[in-house]
Scaffold this active site. Structure first.
Site, PDB file in Angstrom:
ATOM      1  N   ASP A  97       0.815  -1.204   0.000  1.00 61.73           N
ATOM      2  CA  ASP A  97       0.000   0.000   0.000  1.00 61.73           C
ATOM      3  C   ASP A  97       0.856   1.264   0.000  1.00 61.73           C
ATOM      4  O   ASP A  97       2.082   1.214  -0.061  1.00 61.73           O
ATOM      5  CB  ASP A  97      -1.062  -0.043   1.108  1.00 61.73           C
ATOM      6  CG  ASP A  97      -0.485   0.132   2.501  1.00 61.73           C
ATOM      7  OD1 ASP A  97       0.691   0.515   2.617  1.00 61.73           O
ATOM      8  OD2 ASP A  97      -1.219  -0.106   3.467  1.00 61.73           O
TER       9      ASP A  97
ATOM     10  N   LYS B 235      -4.549   3.167  -1.450  1.00 63.54           N
ATOM     11  CA  LYS B 235      -5.529   4.195  -1.781  1.00 63.54           C
ATOM     12  C   LYS B 235      -4.961   5.520  -1.340  1.00 63.54           C
ATOM     13  O   LYS B 235      -4.664   5.710  -0.175  1.00 63.54           O
ATOM     14  CB  LYS B 235      -6.830   3.968  -1.004  1.00 63.54           C
ATOM     15  CG  LYS B 235      -7.583   2.744  -1.446  1.00 63.54           C
ATOM     16  CD  LYS B 235      -8.789   2.518  -0.556  1.00 63.54           C
ATOM     17  CE  LYS B 235      -9.074   1.030  -0.492  1.00 63.54           C
ATOM     18  NZ  LYS B 235      -9.807   0.616   0.659  1.00 63.54           N
TER      19      LYS B 235
ATOM     20  N   MET C 224      -4.134   9.666  11.761  1.00 62.10           N
ATOM     21  CA  MET C 224      -5.046  10.268  10.774  1.00 62.10           C
ATOM     22  C   MET C 224      -5.824  11.446  11.375  1.00 62.10           C
ATOM     23  O   MET C 224      -7.013  11.608  11.114  1.00 62.10           O
ATOM     24  CB  MET C 224      -6.023   9.197  10.252  1.00 62.10           C
ATOM     25  CG  MET C 224      -5.316   8.063   9.524  1.00 62.10           C
ATOM     26  SD  MET C 224      -6.376   6.588   9.314  1.00 62.10           S
ATOM     27  CE  MET C 224      -6.311   5.858  10.962  1.00 62.10           C
TER      28      MET C 224
END
Lengths: 254, 254
Positions: free
Chosen positions: A35, A56, A168
């Site tokens: 990823d 992503k 995040m």
């Protein structure tokens, strides 16, 4: 003849923070699915394997999760060794549980290879211990991505009861800080932002909870994490001591 | 000519969960100071070094912390490469912060090499993801050693708001469970005890919060950790699926 899907944690960024087992699985792999945040240096351990980017990220092509699932399962049932390389640890916001369940449901042997999580190593590499005697005997790791994720836990935790690490949470940090302040946390509580932890571009901002929302940060697409709690002051102490070392002096008492 | 003290995380037990960087530091070491829970297999990476056991455990000899400090500092200032090998991660209840400050205060260069923490890897290797979409978007790691450590945080956290991982909580698990139940956590909340995580002797008990205090456990001196939260059910699902795999069957739809 059935293969194996290994859900492997790649660590927080520095390719030297891969585990020995992760390197072994890469060396044996036929296919590596990696990823966005995985350092490309990990490639060196698996030159024989096919590598496919399945991350992503804004503005980049990404393969649908369903397609990834299908490819992994088909190839594993053919006997291939597949490494699903995930940044940090597969089970810390890495959806490793979902992937493990999907593999197991499809009859594919699956194993977990834990990795060094940025939740602990990110602060650590900036000199911040998530626990420290007299300062914190608990730490909370929470996603700042959505209010529904952090509100129940940050809205209930007693002020200063634990070190809070937010992954995040760059975009929501003003709201997160306001929530903690409203909940009774002191504005003077030490706080830090660690950008691009465990990479050469790492950057640490250090201040207080009151300033966290407006902390000036360099423009970056790198991931960032927040640390809130008295433990942040340990990094300030370490930095001061280490900068004193660069001046000529002699340690005493030894 | 000044040496270096590296505070190195040895991971949760399995020597393959050492990081590449930990192995490098061991290979270069003149002296390795290791604690009780570090697997002796790590020795193989540093046959050239002096190894000294400095752990503290009931019934075994232990060297006073002050002596360790003095030896490390004296040798580092002589130019030696010293590895302080700590189980798990040096900053997760490892007193790494204190050791780093002591080294820095003495004018000795110190670095942190993060490791895989048992707090995440212990549950993971028993099939329990500390976060899982729809089940937990936060996890709390707390020491169960003393009430003063866990009471503020477990006494305030809203029921089911995060996965709770308790290290050093085997002895206090009945009191911990009672505290959470009194705070409003459902007795049916899934719970697990992982003993000797990441070793060949690993043992997992799985049940509910109501049963946690009286869970029957094998006699062991091994460390254990508690996991409380809905994520524990993921391991039950995985186990069931994987046991179905051992019966002859064919995956469908692929």
């Amino acid at each position: 003849m059935t293969g194996l899907v290994s859900l492997v944690g790649a660590g927080p960024g520095d390719p030297e923070l891969l585990t020995v087992k992760a390197v072994k699985r890469l060396q044996e792999a036929d296919l590596v699915l990696y990823d966005a945040l995985v350092d490309r240096a990990a490639l060196q351990h698996a030159p024989q394997a096919r590598w496919a980017y399945v991350g992503k990220r804004a503005g980049r092509h990404s393969i649908a999760q369903e397609t990834i699932e299908r490819v992994m399962i088909r190839r594993a049932l053919r006997g291939e060794r597949i490494v699903r390389l995930k940044s940090g640890d597969p089970f810390v916001f890495g959806r490793g549980g979902e992937e493990a369940l999907a593999r197991a449901a499809a009859g594919v042997p699956v194993e977990i290879v834990p990795g060094v999580s940025a939740a602990v190593a990110g602060p650590a590499l900036s000199g911040i211990p998530v626990t420290h005697r007299g300062l914190a005997s608990a730490f909370l790791v929470v996603s700042g991505h959505a209010e529904s994720a952090y509100l129940p836990v940050l809205g209930s935790l007693a002020p200063q009861a634990a070190t809070v690490v937010v992954l995040m949470g760059l975009a929501t940090r003003a709201r997160l800080a306001a929530l903690l302040l409203a909940r009774g946390w002191a504005g003077a509580t030490p706080a830090a932002i660690v950008l691009a932890a465990a990479t050469a571009d790492s950057h640490t901002w250090r201040g207080t909870l009151a300033d966290l929302g407006n902390a000036p940060l360099p423009e970056t697409e790198a991931p960032g994490l927040l640390v809130i709690g008295d433990v942040v002051q340990v990094s300030a102490q370490l930095e001061e001591m280490l900068s004193n070392q660069s001046q000529p002096q002699r340690a005493t008492g030894v």
